[in-house]
Design a protein around this motif. Structure first.
Motif, PDB file in Angstrom:
ATOM      1  N   SER A   7     -22.500 -30.534  24.705  1.00  0.00           N
ATOM      2  CA  SER A   7     -22.517 -29.802  25.629  1.00  0.00           C
ATOM      3  C   SER A   7     -22.108 -28.245  25.175  1.00  0.00           C
ATOM      4  O   SER A   7     -21.656 -28.219  24.461  1.00  0.00           O
ATOM      5  CB  SER A   7     -21.331 -30.483  26.630  1.00  0.00           C
ATOM      6  N   GLY A   8     -22.223 -26.985  26.314  1.00  0.00           N
ATOM      7  CA  GLY A   8     -21.704 -25.811  26.346  1.00  0.00           C
ATOM      8  C   GLY A   8     -22.520 -24.615  25.699  1.00  0.00           C
ATOM      9  O   GLY A   8     -22.405 -23.373  26.006  1.00  0.00           O
ATOM     10  N   GLY A   9     -23.837 -25.573  25.652  1.00  0.00           N
ATOM     11  CA  GLY A   9     -25.096 -23.999  25.336  1.00  0.00           C
ATOM     12  C   GLY A   9     -25.592 -23.344  26.499  1.00  0.00           C
ATOM     13  O   GLY A   9     -25.015 -23.704  27.661  1.00  0.00           O
ATOM     14  N   VAL A  27     -17.177 -44.433  16.826  1.00  0.00           N
ATOM     15  CA  VAL A  27     -16.740 -44.213  15.611  1.00  0.00           C
ATOM     16  C   VAL A  27     -15.391 -44.160  15.662  1.00  0.00           C
ATOM     17  O   VAL A  27     -14.692 -44.028  16.524  1.00  0.00           O
ATOM     18  CB  VAL A  27     -17.684 -42.502  14.656  1.00  0.00           C
ATOM     19  N   THR A  28     -14.712 -44.806  14.164  1.00  0.00           N
ATOM     20  CA  THR A  28     -13.592 -44.604  14.152  1.00  0.00           C
ATOM     21  C   THR A  28     -13.273 -42.669  13.449  1.00  0.00           C
ATOM     22  O   THR A  28     -13.246 -42.095  12.738  1.00  0.00           O
ATOM     23  CB  THR A  28     -12.626 -45.472  12.844  1.00  0.00           C
ATOM     24  N   PHE A  29     -13.152 -41.997  15.297  1.00  0.00           N
ATOM     25  CA  PHE A  29     -13.359 -40.846  14.412  1.00  0.00           C
ATOM     26  C   PHE A  29     -12.586 -40.252  13.540  1.00  0.00           C
ATOM     27  O   PHE A  29     -12.828 -38.696  13.214  1.00  0.00           O
ATOM     28  CB  PHE A  29     -13.425 -39.360  16.034  1.00  0.00           C
ATOM     29  N   ASN A  30     -11.573 -40.343  13.271  1.00  0.00           N
ATOM     30  CA  ASN A  30     -10.517 -39.674  12.186  1.00  0.00           C
ATOM     31  C   ASN A  30     -10.662 -39.640  10.759  1.00  0.00           C
ATOM     32  O   ASN A  30     -10.459 -38.917  10.161  1.00  0.00           O
ATOM     33  CB  ASN A  30      -8.561 -39.758  12.545  1.00  0.00           C
ATOM     34  N   SER A  31     -11.812 -40.413  10.885  1.00  0.00           N
ATOM     35  CA  SER A  31     -12.515 -41.073   9.015  1.00  0.00           C
ATOM     36  C   SER A  31     -13.550 -40.422   9.191  1.00  0.00           C
ATOM     37  O   SER A  31     -14.829 -40.650   7.568  1.00  0.00           O
ATOM     38  CB  SER A  31     -12.364 -42.207   9.323  1.00  0.00           C
ATOM     39  N   TYR A  32     -14.242 -39.565   9.792  1.00  0.00           N
ATOM     40  CA  TYR A  32     -15.947 -38.650   9.967  1.00  0.00           C
ATOM     41  C   TYR A  32     -15.256 -37.450   9.937  1.00  0.00           C
ATOM     42  O   TYR A  32     -15.018 -36.498  10.068  1.00  0.00           O
ATOM     43  CB  TYR A  32     -16.343 -38.855  11.292  1.00  0.00           C
ATOM     44  N   ASP A  33     -16.295 -36.699   8.898  1.00  0.00           N
ATOM     45  CA  ASP A  33     -17.229 -36.117   8.639  1.00  0.00           C
ATOM     46  C   ASP A  33     -17.808 -34.963  10.095  1.00  0.00           C
ATOM     47  O   ASP A  33     -18.732 -36.097  10.135  1.00  0.00           O
ATOM     48  CB  ASP A  33     -18.088 -35.747   7.227  1.00  0.00           C
ATOM     49  N   MET A  34     -17.392 -33.923  10.210  1.00  0.00           N
ATOM     50  CA  MET A  34     -18.169 -33.982  11.478  1.00  0.00           C
ATOM     51  C   MET A  34     -18.784 -32.107  10.931  1.00  0.00           C
ATOM     52  O   MET A  34     -17.847 -31.604  10.440  1.00  0.00           O
ATOM     53  CB  MET A  34     -17.319 -33.296  12.451  1.00  0.00           C
ATOM     54  N   GLY A  35     -20.384 -32.252  11.547  1.00  0.00           N
ATOM     55  CA  GLY A  35     -20.519 -30.751  11.366  1.00  0.00           C
ATOM     56  C   GLY A  35     -21.707 -30.991  12.742  1.00  0.00           C
ATOM     57  O   GLY A  35     -21.868 -31.108  13.796  1.00  0.00           O
ATOM     58  N   TRP A  36     -22.420 -28.949  12.576  1.00  0.00           N
ATOM     59  CA  TRP A  36     -22.842 -28.544  13.085  1.00  0.00           C
ATOM     60  C   TRP A  36     -24.411 -27.742  12.424  1.00  0.00           C
ATOM     61  O   TRP A  36     -23.891 -26.832  11.360  1.00  0.00           O
ATOM     62  CB  TRP A  36     -22.187 -27.264  13.648  1.00  0.00           C
ATOM     63  N   PHE A  37     -25.265 -28.227  13.258  1.00  0.00           N
ATOM     64  CA  PHE A  37     -26.815 -27.394  11.933  1.00  0.00           C
ATOM     65  C   PHE A  37     -27.115 -26.075  13.236  1.00  0.00           C
ATOM     66  O   PHE A  37     -26.412 -27.548  14.475  1.00  0.00           O
ATOM     67  CB  PHE A  37     -27.328 -28.743  11.440  1.00  0.00           C
ATOM     68  N   ARG A  38     -28.421 -25.935  12.919  1.00  0.00           N
ATOM     69  CA  ARG A  38     -29.419 -25.551  13.993  1.00  0.00           C
ATOM     70  C   ARG A  38     -30.155 -25.067  13.391  1.00  0.00           C
ATOM     71  O   ARG A  38     -30.855 -25.640  12.395  1.00  0.00           O
ATOM     72  CB  ARG A  38     -28.117 -24.350  15.138  1.00  0.00           C
ATOM     73  N   GLN A  39     -31.604 -25.105  14.675  1.00  0.00           N
ATOM     74  CA  GLN A  39     -32.925 -24.967  14.538  1.00  0.00           C
ATOM     75  C   GLN A  39     -33.781 -24.113  15.414  1.00  0.00           C
ATOM     76  O   GLN A  39     -33.359 -24.869  16.244  1.00  0.00           O
ATOM     77  CB  GLN A  39     -33.517 -26.393  14.066  1.00  0.00           C
ATOM     78  N   ALA A  40     -33.994 -23.583  14.470  1.00  0.00           N
ATOM     79  CA  ALA A  40     -34.825 -22.092  15.644  1.00  0.00           C
ATOM     80  C   ALA A  40     -36.313 -22.563  15.367  1.00  0.00           C
ATOM     81  O   ALA A  40     -36.700 -23.203  14.875  1.00  0.00           O
ATOM     82  CB  ALA A  40     -34.116 -21.026  14.783  1.00  0.00           C
ATOM     83  N   PRO A  41     -37.157 -22.301  16.194  1.00  0.00           N
ATOM     84  CA  PRO A  41     -38.489 -22.600  16.316  1.00  0.00           C
ATOM     85  C   PRO A  41     -39.663 -22.175  15.394  1.00  0.00           C
ATOM     86  O   PRO A  41     -39.086 -20.854  14.191  1.00  0.00           O
ATOM     87  CB  PRO A  41     -39.181 -21.761  17.482  1.00  0.00           C
ATOM     88  N   GLY A  42     -40.340 -22.964  14.323  1.00  0.00           N
ATOM     89  CA  GLY A  42     -40.457 -22.608  13.273  1.00  0.00           C
ATOM     90  C   GLY A  42     -39.885 -22.272  12.055  1.00  0.00           C
ATOM     91  O   GLY A  42     -40.482 -22.023  11.294  1.00  0.00           O
ATOM     92  N   LYS A  43     -38.187 -22.793  11.843  1.00  0.00           N
ATOM     93  CA  LYS A  43     -37.945 -22.409  10.656  1.00  0.00           C
ATOM     94  C   LYS A  43     -37.079 -23.836  11.016  1.00  0.00           C
ATOM     95  O   LYS A  43     -36.827 -24.842  11.208  1.00  0.00           O
ATOM     96  CB  LYS A  43     -36.128 -21.844  11.452  1.00  0.00           C
ATOM     97  N   GLU A  44     -36.372 -24.435   9.254  1.00  0.00           N
ATOM     98  CA  GLU A  44     -35.284 -25.292   8.893  1.00  0.00           C
ATOM     99  C   GLU A  44     -34.518 -25.471   9.633  1.00  0.00           C
ATOM    100  O   GLU A  44     -33.283 -24.902  10.283  1.00  0.00           O
ATOM    101  CB  GLU A  44     -35.878 -25.727   7.736  1.00  0.00           C
ATOM    102  N   THR A  89     -29.625 -17.908  18.209  1.00  0.00           N
ATOM    103  CA  THR A  89     -30.771 -18.122  19.309  1.00  0.00           C
ATOM    104  C   THR A  89     -31.594 -19.175  18.535  1.00  0.00           C
ATOM    105  O   THR A  89     -31.648 -19.698  17.576  1.00  0.00           O
ATOM    106  CB  THR A  89     -31.737 -17.660  19.801  1.00  0.00           C
ATOM    107  N   ALA A  90     -30.455 -20.762  19.122  1.00  0.00           N
ATOM    108  CA  ALA A  90     -31.301 -22.250  18.018  1.00  0.00           C
ATOM    109  C   ALA A  90     -30.870 -23.638  19.469  1.00  0.00           C
ATOM    110  O   ALA A  90     -30.613 -23.292  19.723  1.00  0.00           O
ATOM    111  CB  ALA A  90     -31.128 -22.384  16.518  1.00  0.00           C
ATOM    112  N   VAL A  91     -31.375 -24.057  19.031  1.00  0.00           N
ATOM    113  CA  VAL A  91     -30.535 -25.494  19.622  1.00  0.00           C
ATOM    114  C   VAL A  91     -30.106 -25.573  18.262  1.00  0.00           C
ATOM    115  O   VAL A  91     -30.092 -25.642  17.421  1.00  0.00           O
ATOM    116  CB  VAL A  91     -31.731 -26.737  18.882  1.00  0.00           C
ATOM    117  N   TYR A  92     -28.248 -26.126  18.756  1.00  0.00           N
ATOM    118  CA  TYR A  92     -27.608 -26.175  18.132  1.00  0.00           C
ATOM    119  C   TYR A  92     -27.449 -27.852  18.172  1.00  0.00           C
ATOM    120  O   TYR A  92     -27.135 -28.465  18.911  1.00  0.00           O
ATOM    121  CB  TYR A  92     -26.545 -25.984  18.597  1.00  0.00           C
TER     122      TYR A  92
END
Length: 123
Positions: A7-9, A27-44, A89-92
Motif C-alpha cells: 500500500s501507499g502508492g 510467515v515468521t516475519f523476523n526470519s525472512y529477508d524482505m525486498g522491494w523491486f520495481r518494474q516500469a513499462p517495457g523494462k525488466e 515511476t513504476a509498479v513497486y
C-alpha cells in the motif's frame, strides 16, 4: 498461506516523498529477508532495496534517496522514498523469502510476491 499486501502508492510530483508499506502474513516475519523491486513499462524488474535483519541494501538508482525499514511487531516492511524523480515511476513489488545466504539483489531468489502498487512521479 503467505500473503504480501502493498500500500501507499500514488501520483506525486518530482521532489515529493512517499512511503510504501508491505504487510506480510503467513510467515515468521523476523526470519525472512524482505525486498522491494520495481518494474516500469517495457523494462525488466529492477532491484530497489532489501533488508536482512535490520541491515538495508539499495540499488544504485535509489541510494541516498530511499530507505527501507521493518517493524517485526507489525510484520511490515516500509520503503521511504524521498526526492522522487519521474524515472522512479513504476509498479513497486514487495518480495519475501526465508533468510538465507544468497544475494538480496536477485528477484528470482524470492519466493513470495505482493500484487504491486503503482507509483507515478510527474515532472
Amino acid at each position: 498461506q503467505v500473503q504480501l499486501v502493498e500500500s501507499g502508492g500514488g501520483l506525486v510530483q518530482a521532489g515529493d516523498s512517499l512511503r510504501l508499506s508491505c504487510a506480510a502474513s503467513g510467515v515468521t516475519f523476523n526470519s525472512y529477508d524482505m525486498g522491494w523491486f520495481r518494474q516500469a513499462p517495457g523494462k525488466e524488474r529492477e532491484f530497489v532495496a532489501a533488508v536482512r535483519w535490520n541491515v538495508g541494501v539499495y540499488g544504485d538508482a535509489v541510494t541516498g534517496r530511499f530507505a527501507i525499514s521493518r517493524d517485526n511487531t507489525k510484520n511490515t516492511v516500509y520503503l521511504q522514498m524521498n526526492i522522487l524523480k519521474p524515472e522512479d515511476t513504476a509498479v513497486y513489488y514487495c518480495a519475501a523469502r526465508p533468510r538465507n545466504g544468497l544475494t538480496l539483489l536477485e528477484a528470482r531468489s524470492y519466493g513470495y510476491w505482493g500484487q504491486g502498487t503503482q507509483v507515478t512521479v510527474s515532472s
